[in-house]
Design a protein around this motif. Structure first.
Motif, short mmCIF file in Angstrom:
data_model
loop_
_atom_site.label_atom_id
_atom_site.label_comp_id
_atom_site.label_asym_id
_atom_site.label_seq_id
_atom_site.Cartn_x
_atom_site.Cartn_y
_atom_site.Cartn_z
N MET A 183 0.69 -1.28 0.07
CA MET A 183 -0.04 -0.10 -0.16
C MET A 183 0.86 1.35 -0.02
O MET A 183 1.80 1.49 0.77
N LEU A 184 0.65 2.03 -0.90
CA LEU A 184 1.39 3.40 -0.92
C LEU A 184 0.90 4.29 0.29
O LEU A 184 -0.38 4.03 1.19
N ALA A 185 1.75 5.31 0.81
CA ALA A 185 1.64 5.98 1.97
C ALA A 185 0.23 6.93 1.76
O ALA A 185 0.02 7.31 0.59
N THR A 186 -0.17 7.29 2.81
CA THR A 186 -1.40 8.13 2.92
C THR A 186 -0.87 9.53 3.86
O THR A 186 0.13 9.26 4.58
N ASP A 187 -1.78 10.20 3.86
CA ASP A 187 -1.56 11.38 4.81
C ASP A 187 -1.51 10.81 6.32
O ASP A 187 -0.63 11.09 7.16
N ASP A 188 -2.49 9.90 6.47
CA ASP A 188 -2.51 9.19 7.93
C ASP A 188 -1.21 8.38 8.01
O ASP A 188 -0.70 8.57 9.31
N SER A 189 -0.69 7.91 7.27
CA SER A 189 0.59 6.97 7.37
C SER A 189 1.84 8.15 7.62
O SER A 189 2.69 7.77 8.44
N HIS A 190 1.82 9.12 6.83
CA HIS A 190 2.61 10.06 7.02
C HIS A 190 2.83 10.82 8.51
O HIS A 190 3.70 10.71 9.28
N GLN A 191 1.56 10.85 8.93
CA GLN A 191 1.26 11.38 10.24
C GLN A 191 1.77 10.32 11.45
O GLN A 191 2.66 10.63 12.51
N THR A 208 12.23 5.72 7.41
CA THR A 208 11.68 7.01 7.10
C THR A 208 11.30 7.36 5.35
O THR A 208 10.36 7.47 5.29
N THR A 209 12.30 7.01 4.63
CA THR A 209 12.04 7.11 3.39
C THR A 209 11.34 5.94 2.82
O THR A 209 10.33 6.48 2.08
N LEU A 210 11.21 4.63 3.23
CA LEU A 210 10.26 3.85 2.95
C LEU A 210 8.78 4.19 3.25
O LEU A 210 8.01 4.00 2.41
N TYR A 211 8.64 4.66 4.66
CA TYR A 211 7.35 4.97 5.03
C TYR A 211 6.68 6.27 4.33
O TYR A 211 5.67 6.47 4.48
N TRP A 212 7.73 7.07 3.85
CA TRP A 212 7.42 8.20 2.98
C TRP A 212 6.34 7.91 1.70
O TRP A 212 5.82 8.44 1.12
N VAL A 213 6.97 6.74 1.28
CA VAL A 213 6.47 6.03 -0.20
C VAL A 213 5.38 5.00 0.12
O VAL A 213 4.20 4.96 -0.40
N ILE A 214 5.47 4.12 1.09
CA ILE A 214 4.65 3.09 1.30
C ILE A 214 4.22 3.08 2.66
O ILE A 214 5.03 3.19 3.59
N SER A 215 2.89 2.52 2.83
CA SER A 215 2.49 2.61 4.32
C SER A 215 2.66 1.22 4.90
O SER A 215 2.90 0.97 6.09
N LYS A 216 2.59 0.24 4.26
CA LYS A 216 2.63 -1.06 4.61
C LYS A 216 2.61 -2.25 3.55
O LYS A 216 2.21 -1.94 2.48
N ALA A 217 2.68 -3.24 3.83
CA ALA A 217 2.83 -4.32 2.70
C ALA A 217 2.20 -5.71 3.56
O ALA A 217 2.63 -5.74 4.51
N SER A 218 1.24 -6.44 2.79
CA SER A 218 0.75 -7.65 3.18
C SER A 218 0.93 -8.82 2.01
O SER A 218 0.28 -8.67 0.91
N LEU A 219 1.82 -9.59 2.18
CA LEU A 219 2.08 -10.83 1.24
C LEU A 219 2.01 -11.77 1.79
O LEU A 219 3.06 -12.83 1.85
N THR A 222 4.12 8.29 10.73
CA THR A 222 5.57 7.97 10.51
C THR A 222 6.09 9.42 11.51
O THR A 222 7.13 9.42 12.08
N ASP A 223 5.58 10.47 11.36
CA ASP A 223 5.94 11.62 12.16
C ASP A 223 5.91 11.12 13.68
O ASP A 223 6.66 11.63 14.45
N ALA A 224 4.83 10.68 14.06
CA ALA A 224 4.74 10.06 15.37
C ALA A 224 5.64 9.27 15.88
O ALA A 224 6.33 9.05 17.14
N LEU A 225 6.03 8.21 15.09
CA LEU A 225 7.14 7.54 15.29
C LEU A 225 8.53 8.25 15.47
O LEU A 225 9.24 7.75 16.41
N LEU A 226 8.78 9.25 14.41
CA LEU A 226 9.91 9.78 14.66
C LEU A 226 10.14 10.58 16.23
O LEU A 226 11.07 10.75 16.64
N ASP A 227 8.81 11.21 16.41
CA ASP A 227 8.73 11.69 17.84
C ASP A 227 9.00 10.81 18.92
O ASP A 227 9.64 11.20 19.92
N LEU A 228 8.69 9.77 18.96
CA LEU A 228 8.94 8.42 19.83
C LEU A 228 10.31 7.96 20.09
O LEU A 228 10.83 7.93 21.18
N THR A 229 11.05 8.02 18.90
CA THR A 229 12.30 7.22 18.92
C THR A 229 13.17 7.70 17.56
O THR A 229 12.50 7.99 16.44
N PRO A 230 14.40 7.89 17.65
CA PRO A 230 14.98 8.03 16.36
C PRO A 230 14.98 6.74 15.67
O PRO A 230 15.11 5.54 16.21
#
Length: 165
Positions: free
Chosen positions: A43-51, A67-78, A53-61
């Protein structure tokens, strides 16, 4: 290559190739295996997944490649690729980090679990950029290097999909 970082355009291209290969794989799955496939998608990233990702960055480095991966895709289920592969959403990574903390990796100041396989093995990325795989289905056991970088990990995943065609 050590020192090189994941490029968002490369991830986008990987997604396009993977999406096309998954489409072909799902079309041939029932005749090949005799049962219908599960839901297989990157799945491609969405505004929600970008938010998230930002929250994850606030939690821990987090490693910049993640970060780059999550800016493009939000997740994968295979579930039907090899024994199954799952790239967790940034919200799931944050939830797991809060519950379990960083993965215990020698030589890494921080390592985050970001994916798993159908056998329960976990994949972590360290600040070195290497991707590690748990030797058992456990958060606290040993991890071994699975790929030299996140790009190499994604390339391996792409090959697993292609090899099933």
């Amino acid at each position: 290559m050590p020192g090189e970082r994941l490029d968002a355009e490369w991830v986008r291209s990987w997604w396009e190739q993977t999406d096309a290969a998954l489409t072909r794989l799902m079309q041939s799955f029932l005749p090949t295996h005799g049962f219908p496939p599960g839901h297989n998608a990157v799945m491609l990233a969405t505004d929600d997944s970008h938010q998230a990702t930002d929250a994850l960055l606030d939690l821990t480095p987090i490693p910049s490649d993640l970060t780059t991966l999550y800016w493009v895709i939000s997740k994968a289920s295979l579930p039907d690729v090899d024994s199954g592969y799952f790239i967790h959403s940034p919200a799931t990574v944050a939830e797991h980090f809060r519950e379990y903390g960083p993965a215990p990796m020698d030589g890494e100041s921080i390592a985050l679990i970001f994916a798993s396989d159908g056998g329960g093995h976990l994949f972590a990325i360290g600040d070195s950029g290497q991707v590690w795989k748990s030797t058992t289905a456990s958060w606290s056991d040993d991890f071994e290097v699975a790929a030299a970088s996140l790009q190499k990990f994604l390339e391996q995943l792409g090959r697993l999909i292609a090899n099933q065609l």
